[in-house]
Design a protein around this motif. Structure first.
Motif, PDB file in Angstrom:
ATOM      1  N   PRO A  90       0.807  -1.221   0.000  1.00  0.00           N
ATOM      2  CA  PRO A  90       0.000   0.000   0.000  1.00  0.00           C
ATOM      3  C   PRO A  90       0.846   1.279   0.000  1.00  0.00           C
ATOM      4  CG  PRO A  90      -0.923  -1.584   1.528  1.00  0.00           C
ATOM      5  CD  PRO A  90       0.398  -2.144   1.088  1.00  0.00           C
ATOM      6  N   ALA A  91       1.957   1.280   0.766  1.00  0.00           N
ATOM      7  CA  ALA A  91       2.828   2.452   0.783  1.00  0.00           C
ATOM      8  C   ALA A  91       3.454   2.684  -0.582  1.00  0.00           C
ATOM      9  CB  ALA A  91       3.923   2.275   1.836  1.00  0.00           C
ATOM     10  N   ALA A  92       3.889   1.608  -1.229  1.00  0.00           N
ATOM     11  CA  ALA A  92       4.495   1.730  -2.550  1.00  0.00           C
ATOM     12  C   ALA A  92       3.491   2.271  -3.562  1.00  0.00           C
ATOM     13  CB  ALA A  92       5.037   0.381  -3.005  1.00  0.00           C
ATOM     14  N   ARG A  93       2.284   1.761  -3.543  1.00  0.00           N
ATOM     15  CA  ARG A  93       1.275   2.215  -4.506  1.00  0.00           C
ATOM     16  C   ARG A  93       0.874   3.659  -4.239  1.00  0.00           C
ATOM     17  NH1 ARG A  93      -3.499  -1.910  -5.305  1.00  0.00           N
ATOM     18  NH2 ARG A  93      -3.734  -0.624  -7.171  1.00  0.00           N
ATOM     19  N   HIS A  94       0.809   4.047  -2.960  1.00  0.00           N
ATOM     20  CA  HIS A  94       0.456   5.427  -2.625  1.00  0.00           C
ATOM     21  C   HIS A  94       1.475   6.409  -3.184  1.00  0.00           C
ATOM     22  CE1 HIS A  94      -1.156   8.789  -0.318  1.00  0.00           C
ATOM     23  NE2 HIS A  94       0.091   9.063   0.067  1.00  0.00           N
ATOM     24  N   HIS A  95       2.744   6.010  -3.184  1.00  0.00           N
ATOM     25  CA  HIS A  95       3.809   6.889  -3.659  1.00  0.00           C
ATOM     26  C   HIS A  95       4.230   6.592  -5.101  1.00  0.00           C
ATOM     27  CE1 HIS A  95       4.610   9.001   0.123  1.00  0.00           C
ATOM     28  NE2 HIS A  95       4.381   7.852   0.738  1.00  0.00           N
ATOM     29  N   ASP A  96       3.414   5.828  -5.822  1.00  0.00           N
ATOM     30  CA  ASP A  96       3.667   5.511  -7.243  1.00  0.00           C
ATOM     31  C   ASP A  96       4.986   4.790  -7.463  1.00  0.00           C
ATOM     32  OD1 ASP A  96       1.275   6.607  -8.226  1.00  0.00           O
ATOM     33  OD2 ASP A  96       2.119   8.621  -8.236  1.00  0.00           O
ATOM     34  N   LEU A  97       5.299   3.861  -6.574  1.00  0.00           N
ATOM     35  CA  LEU A  97       6.483   3.030  -6.725  1.00  0.00           C
ATOM     36  C   LEU A  97       6.063   1.631  -7.178  1.00  0.00           C
ATOM     37  CD1 LEU A  97       7.447   5.302  -4.682  1.00  0.00           C
ATOM     38  CD2 LEU A  97       8.940   3.560  -3.702  1.00  0.00           C
ATOM     39  N   SER A  98       6.902   1.005  -7.994  1.00  0.00           N
ATOM     40  CA  SER A  98       6.689  -0.400  -8.328  1.00  0.00           C
ATOM     41  C   SER A  98       7.366  -1.275  -7.283  1.00  0.00           C
ATOM     42  CB  SER A  98       7.281  -0.722  -9.703  1.00  0.00           C
ATOM     43  OG  SER A  98       6.518  -0.160 -10.743  1.00  0.00           O
ATOM     44  N   LEU A  99       6.811  -2.470  -7.097  1.00  0.00           N
ATOM     45  CA  LEU A  99       7.411  -3.425  -6.174  1.00  0.00           C
ATOM     46  C   LEU A  99       8.169  -4.482  -6.978  1.00  0.00           C
ATOM     47  CD1 LEU A  99       7.210  -3.830  -3.017  1.00  0.00           C
ATOM     48  CD2 LEU A  99       5.730  -5.764  -3.558  1.00  0.00           C
ATOM     49  N   LEU A 100       9.435  -4.680  -6.628  1.00  0.00           N
ATOM     50  CA  LEU A 100      10.208  -5.786  -7.178  1.00  0.00           C
ATOM     51  C   LEU A 100      10.184  -6.904  -6.141  1.00  0.00           C
ATOM     52  CD1 LEU A 100      13.284  -3.938  -8.732  1.00  0.00           C
ATOM     53  CD2 LEU A 100      11.119  -4.583  -9.813  1.00  0.00           C
ATOM     54  N   ALA A 101       9.650  -8.046  -6.520  1.00  0.00           N
ATOM     55  CA  ALA A 101       9.404  -9.135  -5.573  1.00  0.00           C
ATOM     56  C   ALA A 101      10.530 -10.159  -5.638  1.00  0.00           C
ATOM     57  CB  ALA A 101       8.074  -9.808  -5.879  1.00  0.00           C
ATOM     58  N   TRP A 102      11.360 -10.202  -4.579  1.00  0.00           N
ATOM     59  CA  TRP A 102      12.370 -11.242  -4.562  1.00  0.00           C
ATOM     60  C   TRP A 102      11.818 -12.497  -3.885  1.00  0.00           C
ATOM     61  CZ3 TRP A 102      14.337 -13.059   0.126  1.00  0.00           C
ATOM     62  CH2 TRP A 102      14.329 -12.199   1.232  1.00  0.00           C
ATOM     63  N   ALA A 103      12.437 -13.634  -4.206  1.00  0.00           N
ATOM     64  CA  ALA A 103      11.954 -14.954  -3.751  1.00  0.00           C
ATOM     65  C   ALA A 103      10.483 -15.154  -4.113  1.00  0.00           C
ATOM     66  CB  ALA A 103      12.179 -15.144  -2.265  1.00  0.00           C
ATOM     67  N   PRO A 104      10.075 -14.873  -5.368  1.00  0.00           N
ATOM     68  CA  PRO A 104       8.661 -15.021  -5.740  1.00  0.00           C
ATOM     69  C   PRO A 104       8.207 -16.482  -5.769  1.00  0.00           C
ATOM     70  CG  PRO A 104       9.989 -14.620  -7.693  1.00  0.00           C
ATOM     71  CD  PRO A 104      10.900 -14.439  -6.516  1.00  0.00           C
ATOM     72  N   LEU A 105       9.160 -17.411  -5.733  1.00  0.00           N
ATOM     73  CA  LEU A 105       8.822 -18.834  -5.684  1.00  0.00           C
ATOM     74  C   LEU A 105       8.973 -19.404  -4.277  1.00  0.00           C
ATOM     75  CD1 LEU A 105      10.389 -20.050  -9.050  1.00  0.00           C
ATOM     76  CD2 LEU A 105       7.971 -19.677  -8.515  1.00  0.00           C
ATOM     77  N   GLY A 106       8.847 -18.533  -3.289  1.00  0.00           N
ATOM     78  CA  GLY A 106       8.924 -19.000  -1.908  1.00  0.00           C
ATOM     79  C   GLY A 106      10.241 -19.674  -1.607  1.00  0.00           C
ATOM     80  N   ARG A 107      11.339 -19.075  -2.140  1.00  0.00           N
ATOM     81  CA  ARG A 107      12.694 -19.605  -1.943  1.00  0.00           C
ATOM     82  C   ARG A 107      12.843 -21.013  -2.499  1.00  0.00           C
ATOM     83  NH1 ARG A 107      14.822 -16.717   3.610  1.00  0.00           N
ATOM     84  NH2 ARG A 107      13.478 -14.892   3.471  1.00  0.00           N
ATOM     85  N   GLY A 108      12.030 -21.329  -3.514  1.00  0.00           N
ATOM     86  CA  GLY A 108      12.091 -22.632  -4.178  1.00  0.00           C
ATOM     87  C   GLY A 108      10.991 -23.584  -3.784  1.00  0.00           C
ATOM     88  N   VAL A 109      10.335 -23.318  -2.671  1.00  0.00           N
ATOM     89  CA  VAL A 109       9.308 -24.242  -2.177  1.00  0.00           C
ATOM     90  C   VAL A 109       8.125 -24.336  -3.143  1.00  0.00           C
ATOM     91  CG1 VAL A 109       7.636 -24.637  -0.314  1.00  0.00           C
ATOM     92  CG2 VAL A 109       9.974 -23.928   0.232  1.00  0.00           C
ATOM     93  N   LEU A 110       7.758 -23.229  -3.802  1.00  0.00           N
ATOM     94  CA  LEU A 110       6.581 -23.214  -4.667  1.00  0.00           C
ATOM     95  C   LEU A 110       6.789 -23.923  -5.998  1.00  0.00           C
ATOM     96  CD1 LEU A 110       5.284 -19.584  -4.012  1.00  0.00           C
ATOM     97  CD2 LEU A 110       4.460 -21.730  -3.028  1.00  0.00           C
ATOM     98  N   THR A 111       7.998 -24.373  -6.280  1.00  0.00           N
ATOM     99  CA  THR A 111       8.210 -25.162  -7.493  1.00  0.00           C
ATOM    100  C   THR A 111       7.657 -26.576  -7.333  1.00  0.00           C
ATOM    101  OG1 THR A 111      10.379 -25.972  -6.766  1.00  0.00           O
ATOM    102  CG2 THR A 111      10.319 -23.882  -7.991  1.00  0.00           C
ATOM    103  N   GLY A 112       7.422 -26.986  -6.095  1.00  0.00           N
ATOM    104  CA  GLY A 112       6.908 -28.326  -5.836  1.00  0.00           C
ATOM    105  C   GLY A 112       7.985 -29.383  -5.660  1.00  0.00           C
TER     106      GLY A 112
END
Length: 324
Positions: free
Chosen positions: A203-225
């Motif tokens: 919410p803070a990023a969107r309020h200030h017109d910032l994009s979010l760069l998401a690190w570990a988007p695969l849950g540090r590998g767990v979401l690959t299965g």
């Protein structure tokens, strides 16, 4: 230019799954909506494999490459620099890196010059203030970021691993003080397993017109299965130096999410990783997930997400199973 050896099936997929682009925050900078992370470079990923990753990413249209002087004590930046101009031209990439851990003016400038030297480049496209240090005045750190931009050594600036209030404070200072360079983005861990940024950081990023760069988007590998039934011998979980990095994500909740991802992937004809990346990529306010693959083959699987559009029913199911 280095050309990876791709099988016919993937070569056909990669033509369809070309990486697309979006604006980074309230700036004129367009970045690939999937970023290549290099945390593994120098540990688990050697120079040959790094070259294959970079060539595969570039071939798919990827532009944003994320590194840090903190990765393997600068080895990641050095490896990236060794590939520039030989495997992929410097001007075809947008290089993002972070500052060192101490945000004093002297330490920040030393960190900047060190990154430029290791990569053999004359400017950084996106330089991110790494963490918050109450022992250093925030104005000093932000003023140094401004100096880096006005000197021509940095093009855009952001912050990394800041809490919601820290991000809002930094963005407000940059946005209200005349002459300041506005922040373009904030980087934080964000995935189906880690949705806490939705409470304050996003919410803070969107309020200030910032994009979010998401690190570990695969849950540090767990979401690959890959960890559903066992711990593969060549995985991070089997590495004594990296096991703690992901162990706390291996929970019953994670198991339910991975099961939902696998079910969705089977129905869509793709991989759980591609589904998880498509989900995070399309979250409001996200600029790009930062994919830190260990091998080029893993990266190829991740790139398939650009050929995936999640139906509303699947999005809703993933939202529900991963809700905090």
């Amino acid at each position: 230019m280095f050309t990876p050896k791709l099988g016919g099936t993937f070569r056909e997929r990669i033509r369809c799954a070309t990486v697309r682009y979006r604006q980074l925050g309230n700036t004129g900078l367009r970045v690939s909506r999937l970023a290549l992370g290099t945390m593994n470079w120098g540990h688990g990923t050697d120079s040959t494999e790094a070259a294959a990753q970079l060539a595969t990413f570039h071939h798919a249209g990827g532009t944003l490459v994320d590194t840090s002087p903190e990765y393997q004590h600068g080895r990641s930046e050095t490896m990236l620099g060794e590939l520039l101009g030989t495997d992929v031209a410097r001007e075809q990439l947008l290089i993002a890196t972070t500052t060192g851990p101490h945000p004093s003016r002297a330490a920040l400038l030393d960190s900047l010059h060190g990154s430029l030297r290791r990569m053999g480049i004359d400017h950084i496209d996106l330089w991110q203030l790494h963490g918050w240090d109450p022992s250093v005045p925030l104005e000093e750190a932000l003023d140094t970021l401004d100096t880096a931009v006005t000197s021509g050594k940095v093009r855009y600036i952001g912050v990394s691993n800041h809490s919601g209030w820290q991000l809002a404070t930094a963005a407000a200072l940059q946005g209200t003080v005349p002459g300041r360079i506005p922040l373009a983005c904030a980087q934080t861990e964000y995935s189906l397993l880690q949705r806490h940024p939705e409470t304050e950081i996003l919410p803070a990023a969107r309020h200030h017109d910032l994009s979010l760069l998401a690190w570990a988007p695969l849950g540090r590998g767990v979401l690959t299965g890959k960890y559903r039934d066992e711990t593969p011998a060549d995985s991070r979980a089997a590495d004594p130096e990296l096991a703690d990095y992901l162990e706390h994500h291996r929970t019953h909740r994670a198991g339910r999410i991975v099961h939902a991802l696998s079910t969705a992937a089977d129905g869509l004809g793709t991989s759980p990783a591609a589904v998880a990346l498509a989900w995070i990529r399309d979250r409001p306010g996200v600029g790009a997930p930062v994919v830190g693959a260990r091998t080029a083959e893993q990266l190829k699987s991740c790139l398939e997400c650009e050929d995936v559009t999640l139906p509303p029913a699947i999005q809703a199911a993933l939202d529900d199973v991963s809700a905090l």
